[in-house]
Motif scaffolding. Structure first.
Motif, PDB file in Angstrom:
ATOM      1  N   GLY A  77       4.946   9.309  -3.765  1.00  0.00           N
ATOM      2  CA  GLY A  77       5.918  10.362  -3.953  1.00  0.00           C
ATOM      3  C   GLY A  77       7.034   9.983  -4.899  1.00  0.00           C
ATOM      4  O   GLY A  77       7.889  10.800  -5.217  1.00  0.00           O
ATOM      5  N   THR A  78       7.043   8.727  -5.347  1.00  0.00           N
ATOM      6  CA  THR A  78       8.096   8.229  -6.226  1.00  0.00           C
ATOM      7  C   THR A  78       7.516   7.758  -7.557  1.00  0.00           C
ATOM      8  O   THR A  78       7.915   8.207  -8.612  1.00  0.00           O
ATOM      9  N   ASN A  79       6.561   6.840  -7.486  1.00  0.00           N
ATOM     10  CA  ASN A  79       5.821   6.375  -8.662  1.00  0.00           C
ATOM     11  C   ASN A  79       4.476   5.838  -8.187  1.00  0.00           C
ATOM     12  O   ASN A  79       4.400   4.722  -7.663  1.00  0.00           O
ATOM     13  N   PRO A  80       3.397   6.603  -8.356  1.00  0.00           N
ATOM     14  CA  PRO A  80       2.095   6.158  -7.856  1.00  0.00           C
ATOM     15  C   PRO A  80       1.601   4.868  -8.495  1.00  0.00           C
ATOM     16  O   PRO A  80       0.755   4.183  -7.927  1.00  0.00           O
ATOM     17  N   ALA A  81       2.137   4.491  -9.650  1.00  0.00           N
ATOM     18  CA  ALA A  81       1.729   3.233 -10.277  1.00  0.00           C
ATOM     19  C   ALA A  81       2.171   2.025  -9.471  1.00  0.00           C
ATOM     20  O   ALA A  81       1.661   0.921  -9.666  1.00  0.00           O
ATOM     21  N   ALA A  82       3.128   2.209  -8.556  1.00  0.00           N
ATOM     22  CA  ALA A  82       3.652   1.090  -7.768  1.00  0.00           C
ATOM     23  C   ALA A  82       2.836   0.791  -6.521  1.00  0.00           C
ATOM     24  O   ALA A  82       3.119  -0.190  -5.826  1.00  0.00           O
ATOM     25  N   ILE A  83       1.824   1.591  -6.222  1.00  0.00           N
ATOM     26  CA  ILE A  83       1.078   1.415  -4.975  1.00  0.00           C
ATOM     27  C   ILE A  83       0.429   0.038  -4.894  1.00  0.00           C
ATOM     28  O   ILE A  83       0.403  -0.589  -3.834  1.00  0.00           O
ATOM     29  N   THR A  84      -0.084  -0.473  -6.007  1.00  0.00           N
ATOM     30  CA  THR A  84      -0.809  -1.746  -5.969  1.00  0.00           C
ATOM     31  C   THR A  84       0.103  -2.964  -6.037  1.00  0.00           C
ATOM     32  O   THR A  84      -0.381  -4.095  -5.970  1.00  0.00           O
ATOM     33  N   LEU A  85       1.421  -2.772  -6.174  1.00  0.00           N
ATOM     34  CA  LEU A  85       2.308  -3.922  -6.334  1.00  0.00           C
ATOM     35  C   LEU A  85       2.390  -4.784  -5.087  1.00  0.00           C
ATOM     36  O   LEU A  85       2.870  -5.915  -5.147  1.00  0.00           O
ATOM     37  N   SER A  86       1.934  -4.276  -3.950  1.00  0.00           N
ATOM     38  CA  SER A  86       1.945  -5.060  -2.722  1.00  0.00           C
ATOM     39  C   SER A  86       0.732  -5.955  -2.593  1.00  0.00           C
ATOM     40  O   SER A  86       0.609  -6.700  -1.622  1.00  0.00           O
ATOM     41  N   GLY A  87      -0.197  -5.871  -3.545  1.00  0.00           N
ATOM     42  CA  GLY A  87      -1.410  -6.663  -3.433  1.00  0.00           C
ATOM     43  C   GLY A  87      -2.283  -6.143  -2.304  1.00  0.00           C
ATOM     44  O   GLY A  87      -2.275  -4.956  -1.991  1.00  0.00           O
ATOM     45  N   LYS A  88      -3.034  -7.019  -1.674  1.00  0.00           N
ATOM     46  CA  LYS A  88      -3.892  -6.610  -0.564  1.00  0.00           C
ATOM     47  C   LYS A  88      -3.028  -6.373   0.656  1.00  0.00           C
ATOM     48  O   LYS A  88      -2.454  -7.307   1.230  1.00  0.00           O
ATOM     49  N   ASN A  89      -2.941  -5.109   1.077  1.00  0.00           N
ATOM     50  CA  ASN A  89      -1.979  -4.765   2.110  1.00  0.00           C
ATOM     51  C   ASN A  89      -2.300  -3.401   2.695  1.00  0.00           C
ATOM     52  O   ASN A  89      -2.931  -2.570   2.042  1.00  0.00           O
ATOM     53  N   SER A  90      -1.861  -3.173   3.924  1.00  0.00           N
ATOM     54  CA  SER A  90      -1.933  -1.864   4.574  1.00  0.00           C
ATOM     55  C   SER A  90      -0.677  -1.679   5.401  1.00  0.00           C
ATOM     56  O   SER A  90      -0.144  -2.649   5.949  1.00  0.00           O
ATOM     57  N   ALA A  91      -0.195  -0.452   5.481  1.00  0.00           N
ATOM     58  CA  ALA A  91       1.045  -0.211   6.218  1.00  0.00           C
ATOM     59  C   ALA A  91       1.121   1.233   6.671  1.00  0.00           C
ATOM     60  O   ALA A  91       0.562   2.135   6.044  1.00  0.00           O
ATOM     61  N   LEU A  92       1.823   1.440   7.787  1.00  0.00           N
ATOM     62  CA  LEU A  92       2.149   2.759   8.300  1.00  0.00           C
ATOM     63  C   LEU A  92       3.654   2.832   8.480  1.00  0.00           C
ATOM     64  O   LEU A  92       4.297   1.834   8.795  1.00  0.00           O
ATOM     65  N   GLN A  93       4.215   4.020   8.273  1.00  0.00           N
ATOM     66  CA  GLN A  93       5.641   4.203   8.476  1.00  0.00           C
ATOM     67  C   GLN A  93       5.883   5.575   9.070  1.00  0.00           C
ATOM     68  O   GLN A  93       5.252   6.556   8.685  1.00  0.00           O
ATOM     69  N   ALA A  94       6.789   5.642  10.028  1.00  0.00           N
ATOM     70  CA  ALA A  94       7.185   6.919  10.613  1.00  0.00           C
ATOM     71  C   ALA A  94       8.686   6.882  10.853  1.00  0.00           C
ATOM     72  O   ALA A  94       9.250   5.841  11.197  1.00  0.00           O
ATOM     73  N   ALA A  95       9.335   8.006  10.632  1.00  0.00           N
ATOM     74  CA  ALA A  95      10.781   8.067  10.804  1.00  0.00           C
ATOM     75  C   ALA A  95      11.173   9.457  11.270  1.00  0.00           C
ATOM     76  O   ALA A  95      10.523  10.458  10.948  1.00  0.00           O
TER      77      ALA A  95
END
Length: 204
Positions: A52-70
């Motif tokens: 939602g901000t910059n889709p090019a940044a998705i891979t900057l975390s390397g091999k990773n998975s995450a969930l977020q809720a607020a």
């Protein structure tokens, strides 16, 4: 003759974010769950909300998975907000998506975003979709982003928001890869096709 183009600028930067902005762990505060047009970083956004901000940044975390809720509220029955998102990436490819909902004076709004990014060292590219009102006609905005530097050392990037509508450019430069902080400066230009109200050529 000197030609000067005058336009309104929104400077959305000079801030630091912790490594949790890359989804490496730690508690992500609620603003990291917000997406454009809220002022957030385009080079080092939260992993779960990067589409939602910059889709090019998705891979900057390397091999990773995450969930977020607020969940957020102003303490009254009149205003509530909900955010939920998930993301997963390998070293070179990642996807994420999320939901944003709000209740304001009895009126509900439901929105969603999703995106995908890929890394071709040292460039990362991505494409995303955003629709902040799913109850209205389905007409998601298409975003295209690019980051040079992969978040290590001096990093450059840009996003073309809503290329299928009122296109807007966001550009950033920053320094990433430190153990504690990343810093970036963002420059958000007004929509290009805003009826000429924001861009005026002055001739001297």
């Amino acid at each position: 003759m000197i030609r000067v183009v005058a336009f309104h600028l929104a400077i959305l930067g000079l801030f630091a974010v912790s490594p949790s902005a890359h989804g490496k762990g730690g508690m992500a505060v609620l603003p990291s769950g917000q997406v454009f047009p809220t002022p957030v970083g385009i080079l080092f956004p939260a992993f779960t909300s990067a589409a939602g901000t910059n889709p090019a940044a998705i891979t900057l975390s390397g091999k990773n998975s995450a969930l977020q809720a607020a969940y957020a509220s102003n303490g009254t029955p009149q205003m509530h907000g909900v955010f939920a998102a998930g993301a997963t990436s390998t070293k070179n490819f990642g996807v994420n998506g999320g939901y944003l909902g709000s209740l304001y004076n009895g009126s509900n709004t439901h929105g969603a975003f999703a995106g995908a990014g890929a890394t071709f060292d040292p460039i990362s590219v991505g494409i995303g979709l955003r629709d902040f009102d799913l109850q209205d006609e389905a007409n998601p905005g298409v975003d295209i982003g690019l980051i040079a530097g992969q978040g290590k050392g001096l990093t450059f990037g840009f996003v073309m928001y809503n290329v299928n509508g009122s296109t807007q450019l966001d550009a950033g430069v920053g320094f990433g890869g430190g153990k504690k902080y990343n810093v970036e400066f963002n420059l958000l230009l007004p929509p290009f096709n805003s009826g000429g109200a924001s861009y005026r050529a002055l001739v001297f």
